[in-house]
Design an enzyme around this catalytic site. Structure first.
Site, short mmCIF file in Angstrom:
data_model
loop_
_atom_site.label_atom_id
_atom_site.label_comp_id
_atom_site.label_asym_id
_atom_site.label_seq_id
_atom_site.Cartn_x
_atom_site.Cartn_y
_atom_site.Cartn_z
N ASP A 1 -85.48 -64.17 -93.57
CA ASP A 1 -86.56 -64.27 -93.01
C ASP A 1 -87.66 -64.07 -93.93
N CYS B 1 -81.49 -81.79 -76.80
CA CYS B 1 -82.07 -80.89 -75.45
C CYS B 1 -82.22 -82.10 -74.28
N CYS C 1 -85.10 -82.28 -70.64
CA CYS C 1 -85.16 -81.26 -70.96
C CYS C 1 -86.06 -81.09 -71.49
N CYS D 1 -88.37 -74.91 -71.63
CA CYS D 1 -89.61 -74.03 -72.12
C CYS D 1 -90.47 -74.42 -72.78
N CYS E 1 -93.62 -71.24 -71.43
CA CYS E 1 -93.60 -70.68 -71.66
C CYS E 1 -95.64 -70.36 -71.01
N CYS F 1 -91.12 -61.83 -77.91
CA CYS F 1 -91.57 -62.16 -76.52
C CYS F 1 -90.44 -63.87 -76.45
N CYS G 1 -89.09 -68.83 -73.91
CA CYS G 1 -88.87 -69.78 -73.83
C CYS G 1 -87.16 -70.22 -74.39
N CYS H 1 -83.36 -71.34 -70.97
CA CYS H 1 -82.96 -72.53 -72.25
C CYS H 1 -81.87 -72.92 -71.40
C1 B12 Z 1 -93.63 -67.74 -88.99
C2 B12 Z 1 -91.88 -67.47 -87.84
C3 B12 Z 1 -92.68 -67.06 -86.61
C4 B12 Z 1 -94.02 -67.61 -86.12
C5 B12 Z 1 -94.02 -68.58 -85.65
C6 B12 Z 1 -92.71 -69.39 -85.02
C7 B12 Z 1 -92.37 -70.43 -84.98
N1 B12 Z 1 -92.24 -71.72 -84.49
O1 B12 Z 1 -92.80 -71.54 -86.34
C8 B12 Z 1 -93.74 -66.68 -84.42
C9 B12 Z 1 -94.85 -65.09 -85.35
C10 B12 Z 1 -95.31 -67.07 -83.16
C11 B12 Z 1 -92.90 -66.42 -84.78
C12 B12 Z 1 -92.11 -66.09 -83.37
C13 B12 Z 1 -90.37 -65.64 -83.21
N2 B12 Z 1 -89.98 -65.79 -84.21
CO1 B12 Z 1 -90.15 -66.09 -86.01
N3 B12 Z 1 -90.45 -66.76 -87.75
C14 B12 Z 1 -90.69 -67.43 -88.25
C15 B12 Z 1 -90.52 -67.30 -89.74
C16 B12 Z 1 -90.87 -66.72 -90.88
C17 B12 Z 1 -91.27 -69.31 -90.40
C18 B12 Z 1 -91.32 -70.24 -89.43
C19 B12 Z 1 -91.89 -71.15 -90.31
O2 B12 Z 1 -92.00 -71.63 -91.02
N4 B12 Z 1 -92.58 -71.63 -89.08
C20 B12 Z 1 -93.63 -73.17 -89.52
C21 B12 Z 1 -92.84 -74.65 -88.89
C22 B12 Z 1 -93.38 -75.19 -88.78
O3 B12 Z 1 -91.63 -74.28 -88.53
P1 B12 Z 1 -90.27 -74.99 -87.66
O4 B12 Z 1 -91.13 -74.34 -86.13
O5 B12 Z 1 -89.40 -73.60 -88.46
O6 B12 Z 1 -90.46 -75.93 -87.64
C23 B12 Z 1 -89.59 -76.84 -88.91
C24 B12 Z 1 -87.91 -76.95 -89.08
O7 B12 Z 1 -87.80 -76.65 -87.12
C25 B12 Z 1 -88.17 -78.29 -88.68
N5 B12 Z 1 -88.22 -79.16 -87.17
C26 B12 Z 1 -89.68 -79.51 -86.24
N6 B12 Z 1 -88.61 -79.97 -85.30
C27 B12 Z 1 -87.76 -80.17 -85.83
C28 B12 Z 1 -87.14 -81.85 -85.34
C29 B12 Z 1 -86.31 -82.32 -86.10
C30 B12 Z 1 -85.57 -84.07 -85.62
C31 B12 Z 1 -86.16 -82.39 -86.96
C32 B12 Z 1 -84.72 -83.03 -88.69
C33 B12 Z 1 -86.78 -80.82 -87.70
C34 B12 Z 1 -87.72 -80.37 -86.99
O8 B12 Z 1 -89.53 -79.03 -89.15
C35 B12 Z 1 -90.55 -78.22 -89.35
C36 B12 Z 1 -91.32 -77.81 -90.47
O9 B12 Z 1 -89.82 -77.59 -91.45
C37 B12 Z 1 -89.27 -67.89 -89.23
C38 B12 Z 1 -88.13 -67.24 -90.98
C39 B12 Z 1 -88.12 -67.77 -92.18
N7 B12 Z 1 -88.38 -67.82 -92.98
O10 B12 Z 1 -88.20 -69.64 -91.97
C40 B12 Z 1 -88.96 -66.15 -88.81
C41 B12 Z 1 -87.70 -66.98 -87.35
C42 B12 Z 1 -87.87 -68.78 -86.88
N8 B12 Z 1 -88.21 -66.13 -86.40
C43 B12 Z 1 -86.72 -66.25 -85.28
C44 B12 Z 1 -87.18 -65.28 -84.15
C45 B12 Z 1 -85.78 -65.06 -83.77
C46 B12 Z 1 -88.71 -65.86 -83.23
C47 B12 Z 1 -88.79 -65.19 -81.81
C48 B12 Z 1 -86.85 -65.17 -81.56
C49 B12 Z 1 -88.94 -63.65 -81.75
C50 B12 Z 1 -89.15 -63.17 -80.73
N9 B12 Z 1 -88.22 -63.08 -79.67
O11 B12 Z 1 -90.44 -62.66 -80.84
C51 B12 Z 1 -90.27 -65.66 -82.13
C52 B12 Z 1 -89.50 -67.21 -81.07
C53 B12 Z 1 -90.62 -67.71 -80.55
C54 B12 Z 1 -90.16 -70.17 -81.16
N10 B12 Z 1 -90.45 -69.89 -79.96
O12 B12 Z 1 -90.81 -70.48 -82.26
C55 B12 Z 1 -85.24 -67.10 -86.11
C56 B12 Z 1 -85.34 -68.15 -85.74
C57 B12 Z 1 -83.77 -68.57 -85.14
C58 B12 Z 1 -83.24 -68.97 -84.84
N11 B12 Z 1 -82.12 -68.91 -83.54
O13 B12 Z 1 -84.18 -70.29 -84.37
C59 B12 Z 1 -86.63 -67.01 -87.68
C60 B12 Z 1 -85.60 -68.03 -89.04
C61 B12 Z 1 -86.37 -64.87 -88.09
C62 B12 Z 1 -84.53 -65.85 -88.49
N12 B12 Z 1 -84.76 -65.09 -90.14
O14 B12 Z 1 -84.14 -65.04 -87.95
N13 B12 Z 1 -92.00 -66.29 -85.66
S1 SF4 Z 2 -84.97 -75.85 -72.32
FE1 SF4 Z 2 -83.96 -75.58 -74.28
S2 SF4 Z 2 -82.47 -77.44 -73.77
FE2 SF4 Z 2 -84.93 -77.32 -72.72
S3 SF4 Z 2 -86.03 -78.74 -73.69
FE3 SF4 Z 2 -86.24 -76.59 -74.82
S4 SF4 Z 2 -85.02 -75.86 -76.35
FE4 SF4 Z 2 -84.39 -78.06 -75.47
S1 SF4 Z 3 -92.12 -66.68 -77.85
FE1 SF4 Z 3 -91.60 -68.95 -76.49
S2 SF4 Z 3 -92.91 -69.21 -74.44
FE2 SF4 Z 3 -93.18 -66.67 -75.71
S3 SF4 Z 3 -95.43 -67.47 -75.76
FE3 SF4 Z 3 -93.86 -68.02 -78.05
S4 SF4 Z 3 -93.59 -70.44 -77.28
FE4 SF4 Z 3 -94.50 -69.34 -75.82
#
Ligand code: B12
Ligand code: SF4
Ligand code: SF4
Length: 343
Positions: free
Chosen positions: A132, A186, A189, A192, A196, A242, A245, A249
């Site tokens: 993480d 996905c 669909c 999410c 949100c 939260c 989303c 799913c």
């Molecule tokens: C910052 C962070 C947050 C931020 C930003 C969230 C975000 N979506 O980026 C906040 C505080 C909002 C957050 C919330 C949550 N988080 Co968080 N967070 C992180 C952290 C520390 C960094 C993520 C990051 O780099 N974000 C920046 C964006 C650009 O990155 P990204 O969405 O991951 O996108 C990359 C890939 O997904 C990819 N990508 C995106 N779309 C696509 C599509 C294709 C085709 C491809 C090839 C790639 C690709 O490209 C992007 C750039 O690299 C990670 C741990 C880590 N070191 O990675 C945990 C992590 C992502 N979080 C986690 C969790 C559990 C949560 C929450 C569920 C917690 C909660 N219940 O409140 C929520 C989920 C919200 C959500 N919908 O994302 C888990 C996710 C587990 C999983 N199954 O995915 C992680 C991995 C922590 C862990 N070690 O378990 N989080």
């Molecule tokens: S709800 Fe789940 S299956 Fe539907 S678009 Fe979101 S991540 Fe994909």
């Molecule tokens: S965790 Fe998901 S549903 Fe909740 S505010 Fe963030 S993006 Fe929206």
């Protein structure tokens, strides 16, 4: 060593998902920088400072790294999803934070895995554990390792068991045949995105991304100051994180529950009146060893005040008046806002 052998070792260490990715830069690093440049990281400086560049390549964390062993730890329980929960007097704490803090358990599991890999390798191994907080694009490597695809909600989703997973990694100097990313399932669909409450899932990268500044998870956990007034109503009854989303799913409809008791709720959806009355000491005692302490006492009471205002029940007036008289200006301001909502 083969990917199959690695998986068997990871399962023996308590992980439900495991796979191997190459320790090299991925295309997503460019999207990551775009994400930061767009301001989507909000005030999370650790994502935007010099550590942003470290994320470009896992070899910045371990120079000799050749492979990344990616693991997933299931944390789901059989308790209802937030979308099935309708008790206005209670608070929603997100699923991942109900039980023990996952960082320690993940690290212990990865240490065991590290020891087993070293034992089996038959050659000296350099390694590094990440969970993480390391500057590593965890979801991207987990996808490359074949653990799942990245959904529109940006979570890593496994086809068989959904998205209730913590991710962790073991960087190793061994050359191990990598897995392959699974197809994106996905389809058309958009549940999410539609569900949100703050419209935090926006277009970005090759599909969708999260604007943290709008995400309830960020607003209730990471944000230190005042919650933007325009977003307070949408926070609803959330006081820490939260799940919406992921709750909506379809891939989580039949998600299995974790075997161990560590992630069971210490108290499922605690009453708002109870948590509004906690002293700082009581807050620490109630949430010791869980992720909730990350919000800190001040941030937590700010969230509780917002949730009470949103729920709007008359019995919240007295506890909110008490919070409005708090010596802490942040808590007092949010309590005054909540009292306005009650009117
Ligand atoms: C910052 C962070 C947050 C931020 C930003 C969230 C975000 N979506 O980026 C906040 C505080 C909002 C957050 C919330 C949550 N988080 Co968080 N967070 C992180 C952290 C520390 C960094 C993520 C990051 O780099 N974000 C920046 C964006 C650009 O990155 P990204 O969405 O991951 O996108 C990359 C890939 O997904 C990819 N990508 C995106 N779309 C696509 C599509 C294709 C085709 C491809 C090839 C790639 C690709 O490209 C992007 C750039 O690299 C990670 C741990 C880590 N070191 O990675 C945990 C992590 C992502 N979080 C986690 C969790 C559990 C949560 C929450 C569920 C917690 C909660 N219940 O409140 C929520 C989920 C919200 C959500 N919908 O994302 C888990 C996710 C587990 C999983 N199954 O995915 C992680 C991995 C922590 C862990 N070690 O378990 N989080
Ligand atoms: S709800 Fe789940 S299956 Fe539907 S678009 Fe979101 S991540 Fe994909
Ligand atoms: S965790 Fe998901 S549903 Fe909740 S505010 Fe963030 S993006 Fe929206």
């Amino acid at each position: 060593m083969t990917g199959e052998q690695i998986r068997a070792l990871a399962y023996a260490c308590g992980f439900e998902l495991a796979g191997v990715a190459r320790a090299e830069a991925v295309a997503e690093r460019d999207w990551y920088h775009e994400w930061v440049a767009a301001g989507y990281a909000g005030e999370m400086r650790y994502l935007a400072d010099r550590r942003a560049e470290v994320r470009d390549d896992p070899r910045n964390l371990l120079r000799s790294a050749r492979s990344i062993i990616c693991v997933g730890k299931l944390y789901n329980t059989n308790f209802p999803y937030s979308t099935r929960f309708d008790a206005g007097e209670r608070a929603w704490i997100s699923r991942y934070a109900w039980g023990d803090d996952y960082h320690d358990a993940m690290r212990r599991g990865l240490e065991r895995l590290d020891a087993l890999v070293r034992q089996r390798a038959g050659t000296p191994v350099e390694s590094k554990i990440c969970v993480d907080t390391a500057p590593l694009l965890e979801r991207s490597y987990a996808r490359m390792a074949g653990l799942g695809w990245i959904g529109k909600n940006t979570c890593l989703i496994n086809q068989r068991s959904g998205s209730w997973y913590f991710l962790g990694e073991l960087l190793v100097s061994l050359e191990i045949a990598p897995g392959a990313p699974p197809p994106d399932r996905c389809g058309t669909c958009s549940r999410c995105i539609d569900a949100c409450p703050t419209e935090a899932i926006v277009r970005g990268g090759p599909g969708y991304t999260v604007d943290s500044r709008l995400c309830i998870s960020y607003l209730t956990i990471e944000l230190r100051g005042a919650a933007p007034e325009g977003l307070r109503a949408a926070i609803g009854g959330h006081v820490f994180g939260c799940d919406i989303c992921q709750d909506v799913c379809p891939w989580n409809r039949r998600a299995p529950a974790a075997g161990e008791s560590a992630y069971q709720p210490r108290e499922y959806a605690p009453p708002l009146e109870k948590i509004a009355a906690l002293t700082e000491e009581e807050f620490r005692a109630m949430f010791r060893g869980t992720p909730v302490t990350r919000a800190r006492y001040q941030g937590f009471l700010r969230n509780v005040a917002i949730a009470m205002g949103n729920r709007g029940l008359p019995q919240f007036r007295a506890p909110l008046e008490k919070l409005a008289a708090s010596g802490d200006p942040l808590i007092a301001e949010h309590a005054r806002w909540a009292l306005e909502q009650l009117r």
